[in-house]
Scaffold this active site. Structure first.
Site, PDB file in Angstrom:
ATOM      1  N   HIS A  48      60.653  -2.892 -68.273  1.00 36.98           N
ATOM      2  CA  HIS A  48      61.020  -4.216 -67.758  1.00 36.98           C
ATOM      3  C   HIS A  48      61.833  -5.039 -68.740  1.00 36.98           C
ATOM      4  O   HIS A  48      62.770  -5.725 -68.366  1.00 36.98           O
ATOM      5  CB  HIS A  48      59.742  -4.995 -67.407  1.00 36.98           C
ATOM      6  CG  HIS A  48      59.244  -4.678 -66.043  1.00 36.98           C
ATOM      7  ND1 HIS A  48      57.909  -4.643 -65.725  1.00 36.98           N
ATOM      8  CD2 HIS A  48      59.901  -4.389 -64.911  1.00 36.98           C
ATOM      9  CE1 HIS A  48      57.774  -4.345 -64.453  1.00 36.98           C
ATOM     10  NE2 HIS A  48      58.968  -4.184 -63.935  1.00 36.98           N
ATOM     11  N   CYS A  83      76.196   3.297 -52.320  1.00 33.84           N
ATOM     12  CA  CYS A  83      75.361   2.158 -52.722  1.00 33.84           C
ATOM     13  C   CYS A  83      74.533   2.471 -53.965  1.00 33.84           C
ATOM     14  O   CYS A  83      73.729   1.655 -54.391  1.00 33.84           O
ATOM     15  CB  CYS A  83      74.468   1.694 -51.582  1.00 33.84           C
ATOM     16  SG  CYS A  83      73.289   2.943 -51.049  1.00 33.84           S
ATOM     17  N   GLU A 133      71.373  11.232 -50.018  1.00 34.98           N
ATOM     18  CA  GLU A 133      70.837  11.334 -51.376  1.00 34.98           C
ATOM     19  C   GLU A 133      70.028  12.611 -51.579  1.00 34.98           C
ATOM     20  O   GLU A 133      69.759  13.019 -52.707  1.00 34.98           O
ATOM     21  CB  GLU A 133      69.996  10.102 -51.721  1.00 34.98           C
ATOM     22  CG  GLU A 133      68.922   9.755 -50.698  1.00 34.98           C
ATOM     23  CD  GLU A 133      68.228   8.421 -50.989  1.00 34.98           C
ATOM     24  OE1 GLU A 133      68.387   7.873 -52.085  1.00 34.98           O
ATOM     25  OE2 GLU A 133      67.508   7.938 -50.086  1.00 34.98           O
ATOM     26  N   ASP A 182      69.735   9.023 -56.603  1.00 36.97           N
ATOM     27  CA  ASP A 182      68.886  10.148 -56.236  1.00 36.97           C
ATOM     28  C   ASP A 182      69.700  11.428 -56.070  1.00 36.97           C
ATOM     29  O   ASP A 182      69.239  12.509 -56.435  1.00 36.97           O
ATOM     30  CB  ASP A 182      68.124   9.837 -54.942  1.00 36.97           C
ATOM     31  CG  ASP A 182      66.885   9.008 -55.234  1.00 36.97           C
ATOM     32  OD1 ASP A 182      66.147   9.372 -56.164  1.00 36.97           O
ATOM     33  OD2 ASP A 182      66.675   7.997 -54.559  1.00 36.97           O
TER      34      ASP A 182
END
Ligand code: PEP
Ligand code: MG
Length: 556
Positions: free
Chosen positions: A176, A487, A416, A440
């Site tokens: 994070h 995307c 993907e 992916d």
């Protein structure tokens, strides 16, 4: 001068004196009772969340909002209360309760829950600090922050105008703190063995977040490199700002649609302000995260309608929830899986739990009807073959009938899973659009787990195998008039965007932070040049070579 090597986590360069983040001090006389300390911790987290939201970082602000929920978790507080009743000091009790909860999460076999363990510890430490009346950590001057590891709330808490760079002994680029550093534009290097000992006596550090290096007491040559980079950055930012009102196009005017990737309704306005022509990927699973129960049809419909209304006539691709893999949810209980990325993920969940997907489909149809969007764009993730498409379509038809609205959804798919490319000609007959998930697709095609930092070099979509797959998809889609978008992260990478345009992709969707750099890259080549480069890259021996060829052209 000494150079330490780590892992590049956020791009950029900066030099400043180090600020070593002190570990929290030992427990002293308590200032606040547990309840009051929890209230104080929640107040701090809400304030930090609001600060990030004001800076246009809603996703990052949600991390802190989720932490505020954790701070008030009755189970955590009960566990601390039991310890206090048994005679443990309040601050020690909450830290021990947090540790216990974190250990349970860490025992579960997936990375996302392990990351949540760090968040629980962070929350408990914050409450303990509030019990002791300690102020959150502060920087007193412009510094490179040096720490063993860093939590997102601490990163957000520091005065960012003084935070020049970040160097961590531990951590990984997917942690994070690294994600937040990238969002805030702070150069960061993580995973640097021996950093704390080496930096403690240094007067100045230079963080090179592009190369993954930290220089102690940088010399004249390093300073020159830094100055050069700063001038280049300024020029780049000026050029990108100048392109704000220009569409995404090549130098000779070949237009490519510019879509935004969003994760929540709050992302809609910033994406529109940044110049998005639509949403190419609305990751709806983020609407489900941070909750104890699945959001009901009405709650979901409100969230989807908000995005549809914000974009009005502009197209919005709503992706069906992509749960599983590295995005598990507490209310979707899966049997432990040895390989979650090859497991019951996304639409595969519908085979076990069709109601989860049906509820979402009804919510989307309802939202479209309410927002006045007659042909909403719905995208199914992880489609492997025609049977997958037909299963989703059957549920979608049922949803339309159940809602009884005059809405005709257009069903498209994420490409993907490599098998979808092999059978793309079959799929092209039955879907409205293709959108390639290069993140992916790359991990599956190259058998390189996208969350494994040790394989980072193998996860580059510029690999000729990925490029050839994309070329073959575009060829299969063409006779059927099916548009092909991208995307995945490759669309927001300047080199990737040029090659994808050369390969015939008609829409690129990305985080709005990438709009400027991608517009600039595309405007620097003609369509013929992009096609020529793409053709060359299809025959590159590896991703690094292809990337170098494109970067050479973009720099020239
Ligand atoms: C992708 O796989 O490229 C993609 C866009 O989806 P996600 O990153 O959410 O898996
Ligand atoms: Mg994906």
């Amino acid at each position: 001068m000494r150079t330490l090597r780590g892992v590049a986590a956020a791009p950029g360069m900066a030099a400043a004196p180090p600020a070593l983040l002190e570990p929290a001090s030992a427990s002293g006389a308590p200032h606040l009772a547990l309840d009051a300390a929890v209230t104080e911790a929640c107040r701090q987290l809400d304030r930090l969340g609001a600060r990030l939201r004001d800076r246009g970082l809603p996703d990052e602000s949600e991390i802190l909002e989720a932490q505020a929920l954790m701070a008030a978790d009755p189970e955590l507080l009960e566990a601390a209360g039991r310890r206090i009743a048994a005679g443990t000091a309040t601050d020690d009790a909450i830290v021990a309760a947090g540790e216990e909860a974190a250990a349970v999460l860490e025992g579960l076999p997936d990375e996302l829950l392990a990351a949540r363990a760090a968040d629980v510890r962070d929350v408990a430490a914050r409450i303990a600090r509030a019990v002791r009346g300690e102020a959150p950590p502060q920087l007193s001057r412009r510094s490179i922050l040096v720490a063993r590891d860093l939590t997102p709330s601490t990163t957000a808490e520091l005065d960012q105008t003084l935070l020049a760079g970040l160097a961590l002994e531990g951590g990984s680029p997917t942690a994070h703190a690294a994600i937040l550093a990238r969002a805030l534009g702070i150069p960061a290097v993580v995973g640097i063995p021996g950093l704390l000992a080496a930096a403690s006596g240094a007067a100045e550090l230079l963080v090179d977040g592009n190369a993954g290096l930290v220089m102690l007491e940088p010399g004249a040559e390093d300073r020159q490199r830094l100055a050069h980079w700063e001038t280049e950055l300024q020029g780049r930012l000026d050029a990108e700002r100048a392109l704000h009102d220009r569409p995404l196009a090549t130098a000779d005017g070949h237009r490519v649609m510019l879509g935004a990737n969003i994760g929540s309704p709050d992302d809609a306005s910033p994406a529109l302000r940044a110049g998005a022509e639509g949403v190419g990927l609305f990751r709806t699973e983020f609407v489900f995260m941070g909750r104890r129960r699945a959001p009901d049809e009405q709650t979901q419909a409100v969230a989807y309608a908000q995005v549809l209304r914000a974009f009005g006539e502009r197209p919005v691709v709503i992706r069906l929830m992509d749960i599983g893999g590295d995005k598990p949810l507490p209310f979707v209980v899966l049997d432990p899986e040895p390989n979650p990325f090859l497991g019951v993920r996304a639409i595969r969940l519908a085979e076990r739990d069709p109601e989860l997907l049906s509820t979402q489909l009804r919510a989307i149809v309802r939202a479209a009807a309410e927002a006045g969007v007659p042909r909403p764009l719905i995208m199914a993730p992880m489609v492997a073959d025609l049977a997958d498409v037909r299963r989703v379509r059957a549920l979608l038809d049922e949803a339309v009938a159940a809602v009884g609205a005059a809405v005709t959804p257009q069903l498209g798919i994420m490409v993907e899973v490599p098998s979808a490319i092999v059978v793309a000609d079959q799929l092209a007959r039955e879907v409205a659009f293709f959108s390639i998930g290069t993140n992916d697709l790359t991990q599956y095609l190259l058998a390189a787990d996208r969350t494994n930092a040790a394989l980072a070099g193998r996860q580059d979509p510029m690999h000729p195998a990925v490029l050839r797959s994309i070329a073959s998809l575009v060829a299969a889609a063409k006779p059927h008039g099916v548009p092909v978008a991208v995307c995945g992260e490759m669309g927001g990478d300047p080199a990737g965007a040029v090659i994808l345009t050369g390969l015939g992709v008609s829409e690129l969707s990305m985080g709005p932070a990438s709009f400027g750099a991608v517009k600039r890259a595309l405007a620097s080549v003609t369509l013929a040049e992009a096609q020529e480069l793409a053709k060359r890259c299809l025959d590159a021996p590896d991703a690094a070579t292809a990337r170098a060829w494109v970067n050479e052209r973009l720099a020239g």
